[in-house]
Design a protein around this motif. Structure first.
Motif, PDB file in Angstrom:
ATOM      1  N   GLU A 104       1.063  -1.323  -0.160  1.00 55.76           N
ATOM      2  CA  GLU A 104      -0.166   0.002  -0.026  1.00 55.76           C
ATOM      3  C   GLU A 104       0.748   1.179   0.141  1.00 55.76           C
ATOM      4  O   GLU A 104       0.284   2.148  -0.669  1.00 55.76           O
ATOM      5  N   ALA A 105       1.924   1.319   0.475  1.00 57.01           N
ATOM      6  CA  ALA A 105       2.775   2.255   1.049  1.00 57.01           C
ATOM      7  C   ALA A 105       3.740   2.642  -0.467  1.00 57.01           C
ATOM      8  O   ALA A 105       4.300   3.462  -0.566  1.00 57.01           O
ATOM      9  N   ALA A 106       3.577   1.079  -1.135  1.00 56.01           N
ATOM     10  CA  ALA A 106       4.488   1.402  -2.444  1.00 56.01           C
ATOM     11  C   ALA A 106       3.931   2.538  -3.614  1.00 56.01           C
ATOM     12  O   ALA A 106       4.885   2.810  -4.297  1.00 56.01           O
ATOM     13  N   LYS A 107       2.733   3.031  -3.470  1.00 53.45           N
ATOM     14  CA  LYS A 107       2.496   4.037  -4.563  1.00 53.45           C
ATOM     15  C   LYS A 107       3.513   5.234  -4.413  1.00 53.45           C
ATOM     16  O   LYS A 107       3.489   5.857  -3.353  1.00 53.45           O
ATOM     17  N   ASP A 108       4.164   5.460  -5.397  1.00 52.42           N
ATOM     18  CA  ASP A 108       4.883   6.688  -5.600  1.00 52.42           C
ATOM     19  C   ASP A 108       5.943   6.765  -4.353  1.00 52.42           C
ATOM     20  O   ASP A 108       6.509   7.919  -4.068  1.00 52.42           O
ATOM     21  N   VAL A 109       6.061   5.764  -3.726  1.00 53.34           N
ATOM     22  CA  VAL A 109       7.252   5.494  -2.653  1.00 53.34           C
ATOM     23  C   VAL A 109       8.214   4.587  -3.168  1.00 53.34           C
ATOM     24  O   VAL A 109       8.007   3.626  -3.888  1.00 53.34           O
ATOM     25  N   THR A 110       9.358   4.824  -2.881  1.00 54.40           N
ATOM     26  CA  THR A 110      10.566   3.756  -3.236  1.00 54.40           C
ATOM     27  C   THR A 110      10.697   2.653  -2.296  1.00 54.40           C
ATOM     28  O   THR A 110      10.586   2.905  -1.018  1.00 54.40           O
ATOM     29  N   VAL A 111      10.489   1.434  -2.850  1.00 51.48           N
ATOM     30  CA  VAL A 111      10.586   0.242  -2.079  1.00 51.48           C
ATOM     31  C   VAL A 111      12.001  -0.385  -2.228  1.00 51.48           C
ATOM     32  O   VAL A 111      12.257  -0.544  -3.414  1.00 51.48           O
ATOM     33  N   TYR A 112      12.715  -0.594  -1.314  1.00 53.61           N
ATOM     34  CA  TYR A 112      13.895  -1.309  -1.530  1.00 53.61           C
ATOM     35  C   TYR A 112      13.966  -2.990  -1.125  1.00 53.61           C
ATOM     36  O   TYR A 112      13.292  -3.330  -0.167  1.00 53.61           O
ATOM     37  N   LYS A 113      14.772  -3.349  -1.990  1.00 55.98           N
ATOM     38  CA  LYS A 113      14.999  -4.981  -1.658  1.00 55.98           C
ATOM     39  C   LYS A 113      16.333  -5.465  -1.829  1.00 55.98           C
ATOM     40  O   LYS A 113      17.039  -4.438  -2.541  1.00 55.98           O
TER      41      LYS A 113
END
Ligand code: ZN
Length: 367
Positions: A285-294
């Motif tokens: 949900e937070a991933a919208k327009d937010v950078t998600v790192y893996k």
């Protein structure tokens, strides 16, 4: 007369020299090593009317000429450009010494069954089929002609299956780029109507010590009459060389494009809450327009089963697919600090693990 003129000349000469050095450094900033297999006392595979070493050299020189002609910024280095013997480790050493960006070893295949035909490209890895292992065993047998091969290759017996265990635990940090070039080369062969035997993996000593993306090409089977005739002919050699040099061009284009991207991962949006312990749904949900790192741990040209040895206990569920490769990741967080900690931990198992950033489900960059 005054002595200052010589100084002016020296100054001018130094200036010119410096400028030309800079030009050549910028002009030739990509180095590809082309390695024609075998040579000299080592004929390689022997056909009914030709030897592998001759075919390899002829095609390799053509590949080099085509690449040099098409790319002003590429320097071509050969491990041999005459009919001479060069040890397998020495070939890798030539590439390392030249700080090469790419290593292409060129070979010709052979099997007992004379109807088998086609081109295949190998990257370094553990052979998963006996057929692939046989190719590596035949090519690695070249070391038996080297002096002190027992010491040099630490007791590696090219003909014993057990020796190949070393390739099982080997980290190959250039696997992705190597597979990407290998796929391009196979596509190149297909465009010249060669039978496509695909991208494969096996433990080749000549690739083992190279510290850059590297592939080993098997042009075709010298044991197949039709293919031997083709590989001996000028037309066949020209086509095979074009297939490889065109593939190189595709690879280099992608390399240049990637180099345009800044190397450092983008900073996370200010102080996003760390996502450890947060459920996947929350992160998504937070991933919208937010950078998600893996953290990317490994890439594979096939999908890995749950519990696959390569994953070293990490999940087989967490992956993304890019250019035909399954890229396995671990961790998922919006915090740049947190992901670095995760990477630190993961590096105990995967020393080349790196961070990949996603935005709206799309990969945006990696460090
Ligand atoms: Zn060979």
């Amino acid at each position: 007369m005054s002595k200052k003129y010589p100084y002016i000349y020296i100054f001018a000469a130094v200036l010119l020299f410096t400028v030309s050095m800079n030009i050549s450094a910028n002009d030739r900033d990509f180095i590809v090593v082309i390695d024609p297999g075998h040579g000299g006392s080592d004929p390689g595979a022997v056909g009914s009317s030709s030897k592998e070493k001759g075919i390899n050299l002829a095609v390799a020189l053509k590949v080099g000429n085509l690449i040099s002609a098409a790319h002003k910024d590429v320097k071509v280095v050969y491990t041999r450009n005459t009919d001479k013997f060069v040890g397998l480790d020495d070939r890798a050493e030539i590439a390392n010494r030249n700080k090469a960006d790419l290593f292409i070893s060129i070979h010709t295949n052979a099997v007992r069954n004379t109807s088998v035909k086609g081109a295949e490209t190998f990257t370094l890895g553990l052979a998963r089929t006996d057929e692939n292992l046989q190719v590596a065993m035949r090519e690695n047998a070249a070391i038996l002609l080297e002096d002190d091969y027992m010491q040099k290759y630490e007791g590696f017996d090219p003909k014993s299956t057990e020796s190949y265990i070393i390739f099982e635990f080997m980290q190959n940090k250039h696997v992705e780029q190597s597979i990407s070039l290998a796929s391009e080369i196979q596509k190149g062969f297909v465009s010249y109507k060669r039978a496509d035997r695909g991208v494969r993996q096996a433990g080749f000593l000549v690739l083992r010590k190279t510290s850059m993306p590297s592939v080993l090409v098997e042009l075709g089977f010298i044991t197949n009459r039709e293919e031997e005739r083709y590989m001996k002919s000028a037309e066949g050699q020209n086509n095979l060389a074009r297939a490889i040099s065109n593939s190189f061009t595709g690879y280099k284009r992608e390399y240049d494009r990637k180099r345009g991207v800044p190397a450092d991962a983008a900073p996370a949006p200010a102080d996003k809450k760390p996502a450890t312990g947060v459920s996947d749904a929350t992160v998504r949900e937070a991933a919208k327009d937010v950078t998600v790192y893996k953290v990317q741990i490994l890439a594979s040209n096939r999908k890995l089963a749950r519990g696959a040895r390569e994953l070293k206990g990490y999940s087989s569920e967490s992956y993304y697919v890019e250019k035909g490769l399954y890229k396995y990741t671990h961790g998922e967080t919006t915090s740049a600090t947190e992901i670095r900690k995760i990477r630190q931990a993961v590096r105990k198992n995967f020393k080349d693990a790196f961070i990949v950033a996603f935005r709206n489900g799309e990969k945006v960059k990696q460090d």
